[in-house]
Design a protein around this motif. Structure first.
Motif, PDB file in Angstrom:
ATOM      1  N   UNK A 149       0.827  -1.207   0.000  1.00 40.71           N
ATOM      2  CA  UNK A 149       0.000   0.000   0.000  1.00 40.71           C
ATOM      3  C   UNK A 149       0.863   1.259   0.000  1.00 40.71           C
ATOM      4  N   UNK A 150       1.935   1.220   0.774  1.00 42.76           N
ATOM      5  CA  UNK A 150       2.820   2.386   0.837  1.00 42.76           C
ATOM      6  C   UNK A 150       3.491   2.636  -0.505  1.00 42.76           C
ATOM      7  N   UNK A 151       3.910   1.575  -1.177  1.00 40.02           N
ATOM      8  CA  UNK A 151       4.538   1.734  -2.495  1.00 40.02           C
ATOM      9  C   UNK A 151       3.539   2.304  -3.496  1.00 40.02           C
ATOM     10  N   UNK A 152       2.315   1.799  -3.457  1.00 45.70           N
ATOM     11  CA  UNK A 152       1.278   2.309  -4.365  1.00 45.70           C
ATOM     12  C   UNK A 152       1.015   3.788  -4.102  1.00 45.70           C
ATOM     13  N   UNK A 153       0.906   4.154  -2.800  1.00 47.52           N
ATOM     14  CA  UNK A 153       0.640   5.551  -2.434  1.00 47.52           C
ATOM     15  C   UNK A 153       1.785   6.458  -2.885  1.00 47.52           C
ATOM     16  N   UNK A 154       3.031   6.011  -2.717  1.00 50.19           N
ATOM     17  CA  UNK A 154       4.186   6.803  -3.155  1.00 50.19           C
ATOM     18  C   UNK A 154       4.167   7.008  -4.665  1.00 50.19           C
ATOM     19  N   UNK A 155       3.795   5.967  -5.399  1.00 49.90           N
ATOM     20  CA  UNK A 155       3.746   6.069  -6.862  1.00 49.90           C
ATOM     21  C   UNK A 155       2.641   7.029  -7.292  1.00 49.90           C
ATOM     22  N   UNK A 156       1.489   6.931  -6.631  1.00 49.61           N
ATOM     23  CA  UNK A 156       0.385   7.823  -6.967  1.00 49.61           C
ATOM     24  C   UNK A 156       0.737   9.266  -6.659  1.00 49.61           C
ATOM     25  N   UNK A 157       1.451   9.489  -5.555  1.00 53.36           N
ATOM     26  CA  UNK A 157       1.872  10.848  -5.194  1.00 53.36           C
ATOM     27  C   UNK A 157       2.824  11.407  -6.243  1.00 53.36           C
ATOM     28  N   UNK A 158       3.761  10.596  -6.684  1.00 51.05           N
ATOM     29  CA  UNK A 158       4.708  11.045  -7.708  1.00 51.05           C
ATOM     30  C   UNK A 158       3.986  11.357  -9.015  1.00 51.05           C
ATOM     31  N   UNK A 159       3.022  10.514  -9.375  1.00 52.18           N
ATOM     32  CA  UNK A 159       2.252  10.757 -10.597  1.00 52.18           C
ATOM     33  C   UNK A 159       1.446  12.045 -10.494  1.00 52.18           C
ATOM     34  N   UNK A 160       0.907  12.301  -9.306  1.00 46.28           N
ATOM     35  CA  UNK A 160       0.119  13.511  -9.092  1.00 46.28           C
ATOM     36  C   UNK A 160       0.984  14.759  -9.228  1.00 46.28           C
ATOM     37  N   UNK A 161       2.172  14.725  -8.628  1.00 45.15           N
ATOM     38  CA  UNK A 161       3.076  15.869  -8.730  1.00 45.15           C
ATOM     39  C   UNK A 161       3.461  16.130 -10.183  1.00 45.15           C
ATOM     40  N   UNK A 162       3.703  15.064 -10.916  1.00 48.25           N
ATOM     41  CA  UNK A 162       4.080  15.220 -12.326  1.00 48.25           C
ATOM     42  C   UNK A 162       2.923  15.799 -13.131  1.00 48.25           C
ATOM     43  N   UNK A 163       1.711  15.288 -12.879  1.00 45.70           N
ATOM     44  CA  UNK A 163       0.544  15.782 -13.619  1.00 45.70           C
ATOM     45  C   UNK A 163       0.261  17.240 -13.298  1.00 45.70           C
ATOM     46  N   UNK A 164       0.364  17.608 -12.023  1.00 41.82           N
ATOM     47  CA  UNK A 164       0.062  18.985 -11.623  1.00 41.82           C
ATOM     48  C   UNK A 164       1.074  19.982 -12.157  1.00 41.82           C
ATOM     49  N   UNK A 165       2.293  19.523 -12.401  1.00 41.54           N
ATOM     50  CA  UNK A 165       3.328  20.436 -12.895  1.00 41.54           C
ATOM     51  C   UNK A 165       2.982  20.974 -14.277  1.00 41.54           C
ATOM     52  N   UNK A 167      -0.194  21.726 -15.214  1.00 43.81           N
ATOM     53  CA  UNK A 167      -1.495  22.389 -15.170  1.00 43.81           C
ATOM     54  C   UNK A 167      -1.339  23.842 -14.750  1.00 43.81           C
ATOM     55  N   UNK A 168      -2.213  24.692 -15.260  1.00 41.86           N
ATOM     56  CA  UNK A 168      -2.199  26.095 -14.845  1.00 41.86           C
ATOM     57  C   UNK A 168      -2.839  26.229 -13.478  1.00 41.86           C
ATOM     58  N   UNK A 169      -2.522  27.326 -12.800  1.00 39.06           N
ATOM     59  CA  UNK A 169      -3.085  27.570 -11.473  1.00 39.06           C
ATOM     60  C   UNK A 169      -4.599  27.710 -11.529  1.00 39.06           C
ATOM     61  N   UNK A 170      -5.096  28.308 -12.602  1.00 44.32           N
ATOM     62  CA  UNK A 170      -6.536  28.506 -12.727  1.00 44.32           C
ATOM     63  C   UNK A 170      -7.279  27.182 -12.823  1.00 44.32           C
TER      64      UNK A 170
END
Length: 239
Positions: A149-165, A167-170
């Motif tokens: 579960x921890x590995x999955x959560x870490x991977x999802x967090x990394x994917x989220x950071x990459x996706x958000x980078x 995206x515009x603030x708006x």
């Protein structure tokens, strides 16, 4: 007496200053309140109530101590800790609320929520949110070993950071029409939420207000509701 609201504390073992600041808040400002509402993302990540992380126990003890002083604590899930369950809530002595709650406070009709459901322009995130909130998928995830579960959560967090980078603030902010729709459906004149990390109190049409909590990155943030109105407070972790 006042009612306090906080969100986006993002507690984790790697940020001891934030933990110390939140514990100080519980021992000082929160003890002068009538009630405390945590509007999600209390923790940076939550992989299950069975996680033996010592930080979880430390926070549970502090929240339970607040309740023992007669100050109830309520919790709305965020996008980081939506798996936080009744087992941990009971350990904290806090009450779990639905994703959106309407209440009467000091003559005001107030609606509270985490805030991510208002970010309707971020269609990728909304699709992701609908997927991970499927009960069968949550049960499957929670049935896995903690290490996985921890590995999955870490991977999802990394994917989220990459996706958000990308995206515009708006796009990652709330949609104005979504805000007004919630206010209209609930009949509330005040909305309080977190998630966007953009602390402010916005005046809206129809003498309505949207109060946004800040994230606890470098300082604390809380919204206070009293008979005098709605106030946003930002303060140092030790203050």
């Amino acid at each position: 007496m006042s009612t306090l609201f906080v969100a986006d504390i993002h507690l984790c073992a790697q940020e001891p200053a934030i933990t110390a600041g939140f514990l100080h808040f519980l021992r000082t400002r929160a003890r002068a309140a009538q009630a405390l509402y945590i509007l999600g993302d209390l923790f940076e990540v939550w992989i299950g109530d069975d996680d033996p992380n010592p930080l979880h126990h430390e926070i549970a003890v502090a929240l339970r101590a607040l309740g023992q002083r007669g100050i109830p604590c309520y919790f709305i899930h965020g996008n980081r800790d939506f798996l936080l369950g009744q087992r941990y809530a009971s350990a904290c002595g806090m009450t779990l609320l639905p994703a959106q709650q309407v209440m009467q406070l000091d003559g005001l009709r107030v609606v509270i929520l985490h805030g991510d459901t208002l970010c309707t322009d971020d269609s990728d995130y909304q699709r992701f949110r609908r997927r991970v909130h499927q009960r069968w998928l949550q049960r499957l995830f929670l049935s896995q070993p903690l290490r996985l579960r921890l590995r999955i959560a870490d991977r999802m967090r990394a994917n989220s950071l990459h996706a958000n980078s990308g995206k515009t603030a708006d796009i990652m902010d709330v949609n104005a029409q979504a805000v007004m729709t919630v206010l209209a459906h609930t009949g509330a004149t005040v909305m309080i939420h977190g998630h966007t990390h953009r602390p402010a109190i916005h005046e809206l049409p129809g003498e309505r207000r949207r109060a946004v909590l800040g994230a606890w990155h470098l300082q604390g943030s809380a919204i206070e509701v009293t008979a005098k109105g709605v106030t946003l407070h930002e303060f140092p972790f030790g203050g």
